[in-house]
Design an enzyme around this catalytic site. Sequence first.
Site, PDB file in Angstrom:
ATOM      1  N   GLU A  58       0.492  -1.229   0.022  1.00  8.71           N
ATOM      2  CA  GLU A  58      -0.248  -0.028   0.064  1.00  8.71           C
ATOM      3  C   GLU A  58       0.855   1.452   0.225  1.00  8.71           C
ATOM      4  OE1 GLU A  58      -2.047  -3.298   2.550  1.00  8.71           O
ATOM      5  OE2 GLU A  58      -0.092  -1.780   2.630  1.00  8.71           O
ATOM      6  N   CYS A  89       0.370   3.464   6.152  1.00  4.73           N
ATOM      7  CA  CYS A  89       0.211   3.391   5.154  1.00  4.73           C
ATOM      8  C   CYS A  89      -1.073   3.571   4.145  1.00  4.73           C
ATOM      9  CB  CYS A  89      -0.410   1.884   4.613  1.00  4.73           C
ATOM     10  SG  CYS A  89       1.193   0.409   4.037  1.00  4.73           S
TER      11      CYS A  89
END
Length: 159
Positions: A58, A89
Site C-alpha cells: 500500500e 499506509c
Amino acid sequence: MAISDDDLRHLKRAVELAEQALEAGDEPYGSVLVGHDGQVLFEDHNHVVRGDETQHPELAIARWAAHHLDESARATATVYTSGEHCPMCSAAHGWVGLGRIVYAHSAEQARAWAEECGAEPSPVAPLPITTVVPDAQVDGPAPQLEERMRALHVALHDR
C-alpha cells in the site's frame, strides 16, 4: 458502497499477490491500484522479509501514484488490498490523495488470527483506516475471501 463483482475480481488479484508474498517467505499482503477506467495501474506485495518493515504494497502504491498520476487521477483511483491498511499506509494514502480503498480482511481480523496462533502482537495498533484518514472512502472486509485470507495468516504464523 457495497463490494461489487468487479471489486471482488480486483480483490482476488490482491489475494493472489498475498499468496505470492507468502510463497516468497514474506507476510501475506498484496495490493492493486486501479484507475477510474478500470485499468490496473500498479500492483505489488509485501517485501518486509528483507528487513525493512515499511515495505508494504500500500505504501508502494502511494509512492508510485505520487510520481505517476496527477491529483485528479489519484483521487479517482481505487486501491484493492488483501488486508486493511496499517496506520503508516493509511497516512500515505491520505497524504497522496488516493481514492477509494477496498480490502479483503480487516486489521482487527489479522490481529485476532495472529493471537489465535500465539504470535507476538504487532508493535503498531490495528487502527481502522478511517481513524487515520477520517474522510477515506473504505469498503471491506469481503466475507467471500475471509477463509482464504485466514488460511494465509495461519500459514504465516505456523512456519
